[in-house]
Design a protein around this motif. Structure first.
Motif, PDB file in Angstrom:
ATOM      1  N   ALA A 217       0.834  -1.200   0.000  1.00  0.00           N
ATOM      2  CA  ALA A 217       0.000   0.000   0.000  1.00  0.00           C
ATOM      3  C   ALA A 217       0.872   1.255   0.000  1.00  0.00           C
ATOM      4  CB  ALA A 217      -0.926  -0.004   1.215  1.00  0.00           C
ATOM      5  N   ASP A 218       1.950   1.240   0.773  1.00  0.00           N
ATOM      6  CA  ASP A 218       2.862   2.386   0.805  1.00  0.00           C
ATOM      7  C   ASP A 218       3.473   2.628  -0.575  1.00  0.00           C
ATOM      8  OD1 ASP A 218       2.398   2.930   3.444  1.00  0.00           O
ATOM      9  OD2 ASP A 218       4.175   1.872   4.186  1.00  0.00           O
ATOM     10  N   GLU A 219       3.839   1.542  -1.259  1.00  0.00           N
ATOM     11  CA  GLU A 219       4.422   1.678  -2.591  1.00  0.00           C
ATOM     12  C   GLU A 219       3.411   2.277  -3.568  1.00  0.00           C
ATOM     13  OE1 GLU A 219       5.986  -1.997  -3.943  1.00  0.00           O
ATOM     14  OE2 GLU A 219       7.597  -2.063  -2.442  1.00  0.00           O
ATOM     15  N   ILE A 220       2.162   1.831  -3.468  1.00  0.00           N
ATOM     16  CA  ILE A 220       1.124   2.349  -4.360  1.00  0.00           C
ATOM     17  C   ILE A 220       0.883   3.826  -4.102  1.00  0.00           C
ATOM     18  CG2 ILE A 220      -1.360   2.261  -4.830  1.00  0.00           C
ATOM     19  CD1 ILE A 220      -1.136  -0.790  -4.518  1.00  0.00           C
ATOM     20  N   ILE A 221       0.814   4.208  -2.834  1.00  0.00           N
ATOM     21  CA  ILE A 221       0.583   5.612  -2.491  1.00  0.00           C
ATOM     22  C   ILE A 221       1.734   6.480  -2.995  1.00  0.00           C
ATOM     23  CG2 ILE A 221       0.464   7.227  -0.549  1.00  0.00           C
ATOM     24  CD1 ILE A 221      -1.160   5.007   0.918  1.00  0.00           C
ATOM     25  N   LYS A 222       2.965   5.982  -2.855  1.00  0.00           N
ATOM     26  CA  LYS A 222       4.120   6.736  -3.354  1.00  0.00           C
ATOM     27  C   LYS A 222       4.076   6.864  -4.873  1.00  0.00           C
ATOM     28  CE  LYS A 222       7.239   5.621   0.473  1.00  0.00           C
ATOM     29  NZ  LYS A 222       8.436   4.842   0.895  1.00  0.00           N
ATOM     30  N   SER A 223       3.571   5.830  -5.543  1.00  0.00           N
ATOM     31  CA  SER A 223       3.509   5.876  -7.007  1.00  0.00           C
ATOM     32  C   SER A 223       2.515   6.912  -7.501  1.00  0.00           C
ATOM     33  CB  SER A 223       3.141   4.499  -7.564  1.00  0.00           C
ATOM     34  OG  SER A 223       1.777   4.202  -7.326  1.00  0.00           O
ATOM     35  N   MET A 224       1.590   7.341  -6.628  1.00  0.00           N
ATOM     36  CA  MET A 224       0.613   8.357  -7.011  1.00  0.00           C
ATOM     37  C   MET A 224       1.219   9.761  -7.023  1.00  0.00           C
ATOM     38  SD  MET A 224      -2.631   7.085  -4.756  1.00  0.00           S
ATOM     39  CE  MET A 224      -3.376   5.460  -4.966  1.00  0.00           C
ATOM     40  N   ALA A 225       2.409   9.896  -6.447  1.00  0.00           N
ATOM     41  CA  ALA A 225       3.037  11.214  -6.350  1.00  0.00           C
ATOM     42  C   ALA A 225       3.425  11.725  -7.732  1.00  0.00           C
ATOM     43  CB  ALA A 225       4.279  11.135  -5.465  1.00  0.00           C
ATOM     44  N   ASN A 255       7.742  32.092   0.466  1.00  0.00           N
ATOM     45  CA  ASN A 255       9.023  31.547  -0.006  1.00  0.00           C
ATOM     46  C   ASN A 255       9.612  30.535   0.974  1.00  0.00           C
ATOM     47  OD1 ASN A 255       9.412  33.206  -2.490  1.00  0.00           O
ATOM     48  ND2 ASN A 255       9.356  34.886  -1.010  1.00  0.00           N
ATOM     49  N   TYR A 256       8.795  30.052   1.885  1.00  0.00           N
ATOM     50  CA  TYR A 256       9.285  29.102   2.889  1.00  0.00           C
ATOM     51  C   TYR A 256       9.570  27.740   2.250  1.00  0.00           C
ATOM     52  CZ  TYR A 256       9.317  26.041   6.977  1.00  0.00           C
ATOM     53  OH  TYR A 256       9.666  25.105   7.929  1.00  0.00           O
ATOM     54  N   ASP A 257      10.725  27.188   2.525  1.00  0.00           N
ATOM     55  CA  ASP A 257      11.121  25.881   2.007  1.00  0.00           C
ATOM     56  C   ASP A 257      11.215  24.898   3.167  1.00  0.00           C
ATOM     57  OD1 ASP A 257      12.169  23.674   0.778  1.00  0.00           O
ATOM     58  OD2 ASP A 257      14.114  24.574   0.314  1.00  0.00           O
ATOM     59  N   ALA A 258      10.203  24.049   3.295  1.00  0.00           N
ATOM     60  CA  ALA A 258      10.154  23.101   4.418  1.00  0.00           C
ATOM     61  C   ALA A 258      11.222  22.021   4.310  1.00  0.00           C
ATOM     62  CB  ALA A 258       8.771  22.458   4.492  1.00  0.00           C
ATOM     63  N   PRO A 267       8.053  13.698   3.393  1.00  0.00           N
ATOM     64  CA  PRO A 267       7.535  12.348   3.665  1.00  0.00           C
ATOM     65  C   PRO A 267       6.225  12.015   2.966  1.00  0.00           C
ATOM     66  CG  PRO A 267       7.051  13.787   5.507  1.00  0.00           C
ATOM     67  CD  PRO A 267       7.853  14.607   4.537  1.00  0.00           C
ATOM     68  N   ILE A 268       5.515  13.004   2.449  1.00  0.00           N
ATOM     69  CA  ILE A 268       4.205  12.745   1.836  1.00  0.00           C
ATOM     70  C   ILE A 268       4.053  13.581   0.559  1.00  0.00           C
ATOM     71  CG2 ILE A 268       3.034  12.210   4.014  1.00  0.00           C
ATOM     72  CD1 ILE A 268       1.830  15.052   3.913  1.00  0.00           C
ATOM     73  N   THR A 269       3.115  13.150  -0.279  1.00  0.00           N
ATOM     74  CA  THR A 269       2.663  13.996  -1.382  1.00  0.00           C
ATOM     75  C   THR A 269       1.510  14.832  -0.848  1.00  0.00           C
ATOM     76  OG1 THR A 269       3.247  12.342  -3.029  1.00  0.00           O
ATOM     77  CG2 THR A 269       1.679  14.035  -3.695  1.00  0.00           C
ATOM     78  N   GLU A 270       1.678  16.137  -0.825  1.00  0.00           N
ATOM     79  CA  GLU A 270       0.643  16.986  -0.235  1.00  0.00           C
ATOM     80  C   GLU A 270      -0.510  17.176  -1.210  1.00  0.00           C
ATOM     81  OE1 GLU A 270       2.440  19.847   2.966  1.00  0.00           O
ATOM     82  OE2 GLU A 270       3.486  20.211   1.084  1.00  0.00           O
ATOM     83  N   TYR A 329      -1.119  22.663  14.831  1.00  0.00           N
ATOM     84  CA  TYR A 329       0.155  22.240  14.244  1.00  0.00           C
ATOM     85  C   TYR A 329       1.193  21.881  15.310  1.00  0.00           C
ATOM     86  CZ  TYR A 329      -1.702  23.980   9.829  1.00  0.00           C
ATOM     87  OH  TYR A 329      -2.484  24.172   8.699  1.00  0.00           O
ATOM     88  N   LEU A 330       0.996  22.375  16.514  1.00  0.00           N
ATOM     89  CA  LEU A 330       1.900  22.036  17.615  1.00  0.00           C
ATOM     90  C   LEU A 330       1.486  20.744  18.304  1.00  0.00           C
ATOM     91  CD1 LEU A 330       2.238  25.572  19.306  1.00  0.00           C
ATOM     92  CD2 LEU A 330       3.675  24.571  17.509  1.00  0.00           C
ATOM     93  N   ASN A 331       0.192  20.448  18.268  1.00  0.00           N
ATOM     94  CA  ASN A 331      -0.332  19.332  19.056  1.00  0.00           C
ATOM     95  C   ASN A 331      -0.615  18.070  18.249  1.00  0.00           C
ATOM     96  OD1 ASN A 331      -0.337  21.054  21.312  1.00  0.00           O
ATOM     97  ND2 ASN A 331      -2.388  21.804  20.817  1.00  0.00           N
ATOM     98  N   LYS A 332      -0.616  18.175  16.922  1.00  0.00           N
ATOM     99  CA  LYS A 332      -0.929  17.033  16.077  1.00  0.00           C
ATOM    100  C   LYS A 332       0.229  16.748  15.124  1.00  0.00           C
ATOM    101  CE  LYS A 332      -5.262  16.474  17.446  1.00  0.00           C
ATOM    102  NZ  LYS A 332      -5.755  15.229  18.091  1.00  0.00           N
ATOM    103  N   GLU A 333       0.333  15.490  14.707  1.00  0.00           N
ATOM    104  CA  GLU A 333       1.293  15.124  13.677  1.00  0.00           C
ATOM    105  C   GLU A 333       0.743  15.519  12.306  1.00  0.00           C
ATOM    106  OE1 GLU A 333       4.473  13.758  13.716  1.00  0.00           O
ATOM    107  OE2 GLU A 333       4.299  14.378  15.819  1.00  0.00           O
ATOM    108  N   TYR A 334       1.621  15.841  11.389  1.00  0.00           N
ATOM    109  CA  TYR A 334       1.191  16.322  10.073  1.00  0.00           C
ATOM    110  C   TYR A 334       0.291  15.317   9.356  1.00  0.00           C
ATOM    111  CZ  TYR A 334       4.867  13.268   8.224  1.00  0.00           C
ATOM    112  OH  TYR A 334       5.641  12.189   7.928  1.00  0.00           O
ATOM    113  N   ARG A 335       0.498  14.014   9.594  1.00  0.00           N
ATOM    114  CA  ARG A 335      -0.317  12.996   8.914  1.00  0.00           C
ATOM    115  C   ARG A 335      -1.776  13.043   9.356  1.00  0.00           C
ATOM    116  NH1 ARG A 335       2.348   9.245   5.940  1.00  0.00           N
ATOM    117  NH2 ARG A 335       4.604   9.108   6.180  1.00  0.00           N
ATOM    118  N   ASN A 336      -2.039  13.670  10.473  1.00  0.00           N
ATOM    119  CA  ASN A 336      -3.401  13.740  10.996  1.00  0.00           C
ATOM    120  C   ASN A 336      -4.010  15.132  10.851  1.00  0.00           C
ATOM    121  OD1 ASN A 336      -3.318  11.018  11.874  1.00  0.00           O
ATOM    122  ND2 ASN A 336      -2.153  11.641  13.673  1.00  0.00           N
ATOM    123  N   ILE A 337      -3.406  15.951   9.988  1.00  0.00           N
ATOM    124  CA  ILE A 337      -3.889  17.314   9.767  1.00  0.00           C
ATOM    125  C   ILE A 337      -4.361  17.449   8.326  1.00  0.00           C
ATOM    126  CG2 ILE A 337      -3.259  19.760   9.761  1.00  0.00           C
ATOM    127  CD1 ILE A 337      -1.145  19.127  11.870  1.00  0.00           C
TER     128      ILE A 337
END
Length: 375
Positions: A217-225, A255-258, A267-270, A329-337
């Motif tokens: 599943a991780d590979e498939i999700i990455k392939s969608m990027a 101009n912020y570069d994360a 780590p993710i495709t936004e 953004y301080l209290n949650k992980e990015y994957r849950n936002i």
């Protein structure tokens, strides 16, 4: 003719390599499991769909459970006759029990839809999640390898596309068993789903895979990027100069570069990138993208513990409320936002000091009062 040719080819492969059973020999039984990889905005998760009842004269029951970026479960009850004549399909999931009408299926579709796309190469009308869409048949790909009982199995495949000025929607089906058509993939703006594997207790595996369902599943999700970097919409220069002078801290998001010039792996495709790839609109600037994400969080405030004394409006974001939203953004992980750029904005807010966050909240109030929210 196309179906006959595909079936003969599949039988030849089977006889030589013990590669697959044809549709007439595959069975839908109680305990059959379909594993799907799902991407919903910034969230990625796996859905395990289990057949808990399959009676040709009664109801079908499907039990499903999501894990990963989302964790919830539900039960779907639907009439068997819908598999032949269904014109409505339910894809996106909500927790709890649901009972569908004769015209609707969950993740299955009526044979007529498949027949139009696969055998006849015609347009197919299908109501998906309460919206009727007309799909144009794609005749280029008519077979798909599916991991079935740990064996790469060639199954008949049909695909349709719905294009508009703002987005392209695609859907694909496999003929799992004779006249039983199962969803293989679906992409609609920031929501996508892809079949990872099928397990049937009624038939034995003849080979093993070293990969787990989660890994696949991780590979498939990455392939969608997106294959190439996505261009970011920047604000018009004259307007940005004015914004920078009035709201200097807020302006830095433009101009912020994360990734810190590539030193930190993304780590993710936004959702922003996903929407661009599928020709769906994004906010007009990265500042507006940030404020749009804050608005999205506020609309889901009950899920994120946002307790605000003052509500927001189309041109109103009180600084005290803005500060409460920023705390997510301080209290949650990015994957849950949720949002267009959750990882980028998570990194940005966490990089600020408390005094800077207070200042940002004040600037947000001024910016929204002047320009409002953009989506």
């Amino acid at each position: 003719m196309k179906k006959i040719t595909s079936l003969v080819l599949a039988l030849c492969i089977y006889s030589q390599l013990v590669h697959a059973l044809p549709p007439d020999d595959r069975q839908m039984t109680i305990g059959t499991v379909f594993n799907y990889a799902v991407k919903e905005g910034s969230l990625s998760y796996i859905v395990k769909l289990t057949v808990t009842e399959w009676d040709k004269v009664g109801n079908i029951q499907l039990q499903w459970q999501a894990s990963g970026g989302k964790n919830f479960k539900g039960l779907t009850v639907q009439p068997y006759l819908s598999l032949e004549l269904a014109t409505e399909m339910k894809i996106q999931l909500k927790a709890g029990k649901e009972t569908l009408t004769n015209d609707a299926c969950r993740w299955f579709t009526g044979y007529e839809t498949y027949d139009f796309l696969y055998n006849l190469g015609m347009e197919a009308a299908l109501k998906i999640d309460d919206k009727t869409l007309i799909f144009i048949a794609n005749e280029d790909d008519t077979e798909k390898d599916i991991l079935y009982n740990n064996v790469n199995t060639t199954m008949n495949y049909a695909e349709g596309t719905k294009s508009s000025a703002t987005a392209t929607i695609t859907i694909g089906f496999i003929e799992y068993a004779d006249r039983i058509i199962v969803l293989d993939n679906y992409v609609n703006e920031q929501f996508s789903i892809k079949l990872v594997s099928i397990q049937s207790p009624g038939q034995k595996a003849t080979a093993k895979t070293n990969k787990t369902t989660t890994e696949m599943a991780d590979e498939i999700i990455k392939s969608m990027a997106p294959k190439n970097p996505v261009p970011l919409k920047k604000m018009e220069a004259a307007k940005f100069a004015n914004i920078k002078s009035r709201y200097p801290l807020l302006a830095t998001i433009e101009n912020y570069d994360a990734t810190n010039d590539g030193k930190i792996a993304k780590p993710i495709t936004e959702t922003y990138e996903f929407r661009y790839e599928h020709k769906s609109p994004n906010p007009p600037s990265l500042i507006d993208c940030f404020t749009a994400d804050l608005q999205i969080l506020y609309k889901q405030k009950d899920n994120y513990g946002i307790v605000a004394a003052e509500s927001i409006g189309s041109k109103s974001l009180p600084s005290a409320t803005a500060k409460k939203i920023l705390e997510v953004y301080l209290n949650k992980e990015y994957r849950n936002i949720p949002g267009y750029r959750p990882w980028t904005h998570w990194r940005f807010v966490k990089s600020l000091t408390e005094s800077q966050r207070n200042q940002l909240a004040i600037e947000l109030q001024g910016y929204i009062a002047q320009y409002g929210f953009s989506e």
